[in-house]
Scaffold this active site. Structure first.
Site, mmCIF file in Angstrom:
data_model
loop_
_atom_site.group_PDB
_atom_site.id
_atom_site.type_symbol
_atom_site.label_atom_id
_atom_site.label_comp_id
_atom_site.label_asym_id
_atom_site.label_seq_id
_atom_site.Cartn_x
_atom_site.Cartn_y
_atom_site.Cartn_z
ATOM 1 N N GLU A 177 0.825 -1.208 0.000
ATOM 2 C CA GLU A 177 0.000 0.000 0.000
ATOM 3 C C GLU A 177 0.861 1.261 0.000
ATOM 4 O O GLU A 177 1.625 1.512 0.935
ATOM 5 C CB GLU A 177 -0.929 0.028 1.229
ATOM 6 C CG GLU A 177 -1.772 1.302 1.275
ATOM 7 C CD GLU A 177 -2.803 1.319 2.401
ATOM 8 O OE1 GLU A 177 -2.733 0.458 3.298
ATOM 9 O OE2 GLU A 177 -3.677 2.195 2.365
ATOM 10 N N LYS A 219 -2.051 -1.846 -3.422
ATOM 11 C CA LYS A 219 -3.146 -1.048 -2.841
ATOM 12 C C LYS A 219 -2.789 0.431 -2.993
ATOM 13 O O LYS A 219 -2.121 1.005 -2.128
ATOM 14 C CB LYS A 219 -3.347 -1.433 -1.373
ATOM 15 C CG LYS A 219 -4.424 -0.612 -0.665
ATOM 16 C CD LYS A 219 -4.872 -1.281 0.625
ATOM 17 C CE LYS A 219 -5.813 -0.373 1.396
ATOM 18 N NZ LYS A 219 -6.495 -1.039 2.499
ATOM 19 N N GLY A 263 -10.595 8.627 2.389
ATOM 20 C CA GLY A 263 -11.392 9.751 2.870
ATOM 21 C C GLY A 263 -12.486 10.165 1.892
ATOM 22 O O GLY A 263 -13.232 11.104 2.163
HETATM 23 P P1 13P Z 1 -9.424 3.915 3.816
HETATM 24 O O1 13P Z 1 -10.188 3.151 2.794
HETATM 25 O O2 13P Z 1 -10.269 4.459 4.919
HETATM 26 O O3 13P Z 1 -8.511 4.930 3.197
HETATM 27 O O4 13P Z 1 -8.464 2.899 4.535
HETATM 28 C C1 13P Z 1 -7.768 1.995 3.775
HETATM 29 C C2 13P Z 1 -6.594 1.539 4.518
HETATM 30 O O5 13P Z 1 -6.426 0.378 4.722
HETATM 31 C C3 13P Z 1 -5.636 2.533 4.989
HETATM 32 O O6 13P Z 1 -4.467 1.903 5.388
#
Ligand code: 13P
Length: 340
Positions: A177, A219, A263
């Site tokens: 991510e 991600k 967000g």
């Molecule tokens: P959000 O979808 O709320 O951005 O969170 C995803 C996530 O795993 C952040 O690390």
């Protein structure tokens, strides 16, 4: 390590038009979200809320895997069943967030580097023993005056690649991510440039660390204008910019891309994911999926409000958002679904 096992898990996580549910908020983040809604912030309320999520009827129809947090993977339902077992019994794959948070990057005001590599091999072995089959590590890239710096992007990309290699050694699929944050006045073009730079660095480091691309998921953020940017592009423009960026920087060997919501509202996140799939599906080498936290959970958390009496209604709201996102994976989501 079995390469095939990694490939099978990564493929299963994006199969059947399902997506991931991120429920891996750290305790401080979970408490912050509770505080905003006036919900008591303690281990009991966190556990009760997470039980609500884990036991949502039908969740496995649209969710392939759920990402837990260290506290959560050790918790149990009221009847004593571990959350991990409850998810597996319901047909979902258990994931675990393994970074230890984004900390200030020395010498670079306003920028962060994600920590957690020390002792990671041992922690991964423990989580695998508790039933986890995939993991998550989040790097954050902020936009502002003179940032992101090369130092921030490279430090985060390097850590992500070392995390991913350790995961694969432990037979866990790494969800890599890298989040270019929405906060700020920046334009979509600036978000695009930073996302390109970040993805380029991340895949270079994944290559350097010999990470098997077929056995991982990416991600990323969607390519979006900053929250305070006066120009907010349409859903179709965001979809086009995001897919164009990903096609340039994400190798076709990666089985799936699962967006964070960052967000955005649940409706907007569904609409943008839907537009990408509806407009480009036949031309994409990877599955375009979701790994949302707030965009799936927020309405449910608001309805629940810490009150046991609201659990059923909150679960229906959670299931509804997850169903909308599954429809978005098919390119079949529409605003009418929000009225049903
Ligand atoms: P959000 O979808 O709320 O951005 O969170 C995803 C996530 O795993 C952040 O690390």
């Amino acid at each position: 390590m079995s390469q095939q096992e990694l490939v099978d898990t990564a493929t299963a996580l994006v199969a059947g038009h399902k997506g991931l549910l991120a429920m891996d908020e750290s305790n401080p983040t979970c408490n912050k979200r509770f505080a905003k809604l006036g919900i008591a912030q303690n281990a009991d309320t966190r556990r009760a809320y997470r039980e609500l999520i884990v036991t949502t009827p039908g969740l496995a129809e649209c969710i392939s895997g759920a990402i837990l947090y260290d506290e959560t993977i050790r918790e149990h339902k009221k009847d004593g069943t571990p959350f991990a077992k409850a998810l597996i019994d319901a047909g979902m794959i258990v994931g675990i967030k393994v970074d230890t948070g984004a900390k200030s990057l020395a010498g670079h005001a306003g920028e962060k580097v994600t920590e957690g590599l020390d002792g990671l091999r041992e922690r991964l072995a423990e989580y695998a023993g508790m039933g986890a089959r995939f993991a998550k590590w989040r790097a954050v890239i902020a936009l502002g005056d003179g940032i992101p710096s090369r130092a921030c992007i490279e430090a985060n990309a390097h850590a992500l690649a070392r995390y991913a290699a350790l995961c694969q050694e432990a037979s866990l699929v790494p969800v890599v991510e890298a989040e270019v944050l929405m906060a700020g006045e920046h334009t979509l073009a600036r978000c695009n440039a930073a996302t390109e730079q970040t993805l380029h660095a991340v895949f270079e480091q994944l290559y350097a660390q010999d990470v098997t691309l077929e056995g991982m998921l990416l991600k990323p953020n969607m390519v979006l204008p900053g929250l305070r940017c006066p120009k907010q592009e349409s859903v179709a423009e965001v979809a086009d910019a995001t897919v164009k960026c990903l096609l340039r920087f994400v190798p076709a060997a990666v089985p799936g891309i699962a967006f964070l919501s960052g967000g955005q509202s649940g409706e907007l996140a569904s609409a943008r994911l839907n537009a990408m799939n509806a407009r480009f599906k036949s031309r994409l080498p990877w599955a375009l999926s979701f790994s949302f936290a707030r965009a799936i959970q927020q309405p449910a958390m608001e309805i629940w409000h810490g009150d046991e009496a609201n659990v059923g209604a909150a679960q229906r709201a959670l299931f509804h958002r997850a169903m909308c996102d599954r429809a978005a994976r098919r390119g079949e989501y529409n605003a009418g679904m929000e009225k049903s």
